[in-house]
Design an enzyme around this catalytic site. Structure first.
Site, short mmCIF file in Angstrom:
data_model
loop_
_atom_site.label_atom_id
_atom_site.label_comp_id
_atom_site.label_asym_id
_atom_site.label_seq_id
_atom_site.Cartn_x
_atom_site.Cartn_y
_atom_site.Cartn_z
N GLY A 87 0.81 -1.21 0.00
CA GLY A 87 0.00 0.00 0.00
C GLY A 87 0.85 1.26 0.00
O GLY A 87 1.94 1.28 -0.55
N LEU A 88 0.32 2.31 0.64
CA LEU A 88 0.99 3.61 0.71
C LEU A 88 1.28 4.17 -0.68
O LEU A 88 2.35 4.72 -0.93
CB LEU A 88 2.29 3.52 1.53
CG LEU A 88 2.13 3.15 3.01
CD1 LEU A 88 3.50 3.02 3.67
CD2 LEU A 88 1.28 4.16 3.74
N CYS A 89 0.31 4.00 -1.58
CA CYS A 89 0.48 4.53 -2.94
C CYS A 89 -0.78 5.29 -3.38
O CYS A 89 -1.21 5.19 -4.53
CB CYS A 89 0.82 3.42 -3.93
SG CYS A 89 -0.19 1.95 -3.82
N GLY A 90 -1.35 6.02 -2.44
CA GLY A 90 -2.50 6.86 -2.77
C GLY A 90 -3.71 6.05 -3.20
O GLY A 90 -4.02 5.01 -2.61
N PHE A 92 -4.10 4.41 -5.94
CA PHE A 92 -3.70 3.48 -7.00
C PHE A 92 -4.55 2.21 -6.99
O PHE A 92 -5.16 1.84 -8.00
CB PHE A 92 -2.21 3.13 -6.83
CG PHE A 92 -1.73 2.03 -7.73
CD1 PHE A 92 -1.37 2.30 -9.04
CD2 PHE A 92 -1.63 0.72 -7.29
CE1 PHE A 92 -0.92 1.29 -9.88
CE2 PHE A 92 -1.18 -0.29 -8.11
CZ PHE A 92 -0.83 0.00 -9.41
#
Length: 285
Positions: A87-90, A92
């Site tokens: 994760g941690l990709c907005g 996406f």
């Protein structure tokens, strides 16, 4: 107002978070360069292969794709959802999951199953849909051979009649800040409209039919590999952008906390001075 110790602890916490997000941004930027070079180098080959296949198909009469172009009544649909393992990709992964649900809801009264490539999509979609396969490990070693095995599995499911239609949903890489959610029909092969016909001056060896039947499996593998490569580059672009924004927000929050800390500290010092002056005046009195 929070006391000085609480504000100091928050400043330390925000500073630590800022260091982490900044490091993740730099790592994603380095990985993005490699992933972007890979998809940029691959696109001309994939487009040319598709062009050759369409040109040959348009110059032939009748059904030339065999089982790959078999148009059946659509009762069972398989949607391939390409997301990421981390994760941690907005937004996406969220954008792909939303589009998968839209595609699934469009087949009212039909059997719609999900083929997940990526842990994030698998974890969310399995709660509301039937996930028949999860090939998240392909990102551990993203090679053409590993993707080709998945393509063969999808083709087998279609040819055997397990599914009448297969669609792929993924993020197409445009640039580091922009990813475009795409929905492409994988099988059956869509009829070619307005394709340029091959010149009659060419002599084909082997025959056009054999060439087309050989190119179709290669084209499907290349199409799926391009989709996963697009998604892989988009993931790093989205994560780099998200971590850049997170670092900026953490910097702004830390500055605000420092200002609050300085104000509270100054107020405490002023109170201490007033108490000292008040005590001295009381002693004089």
């Amino acid at each position: 107002m929070a006391n000085l110790k609480e504000i100091r602890n928050r400043i330390t916490s925000v500073s630590s978070t800022m260091q982490i997000t900044s490091a993740m941004k730099m790592v994603s930027a380095a990985k993005l360069k490699k992933a972007q070079d890979a998809i940029t180098a691959m696109r001309p080959y994939a487009e040319k292969l598709t062009e050759i296949l369409q040109s040959l198909s348009a110059s032939m009469d009748g059904e030339v794709g065999g089982d790959y172009t078999s148009q059946r009544e659509v009762n069972k649909v398989l949607v391939v959802a390409i997301t990421s393992n981390r994760g941690l990709c907005g937004a996406f992964n969220t954008n792909v999951i939303k589009q998968v649900k839209v595609v699934a809801d469009s087949y009212v009264g039909k059997q719609v199953d999900i083929f997940a490539i990526g842990k994030k999509g698998n974890d969310v979609l399995r709660k509301t849909h039937n996930v028949v396969e999860n090939k998240s490990d392909v990102f551990d070693h993203l090679t053409f051979d590993n993707v080709a095995a998945i393509s063969d599995l999808l083709s087998e499911k279609f040819i055997s009649g397990a599914y009448d239609k297969i669609e792929v949903v993924y993020n197409q890489f445009k640039n580091a800040a922009t990813q475009i959610v795409q929905t492409e029909q994988f099988l059956p092969l869509a009829p070619v409209v307005g394709a340029a016909t091959a010149s009659s001056d060419y002599i084909f060896e082997p025959s056009k039919e054999e060439i087309v039947l050989t190119l179709i499996p290669k084209s499907l593998k290349t199409q799926l590999y391009k989709s996963i490569r697009d998604s892989f580059a988009s993931e790093h672009g989205a994560r780099m952008t998200a971590m850049h924004k997170a670092t900026d927000n953490a910097t702004e929050l830390r500055n605000q906390l420092k200002l609050t800390y300085n104000k509270a500290r100054q107020a405490a010092i002023t109170n201490e001075i007033l108490e000292i002056v008040g005590g001295a005046e009381a002693l004089k009195g």
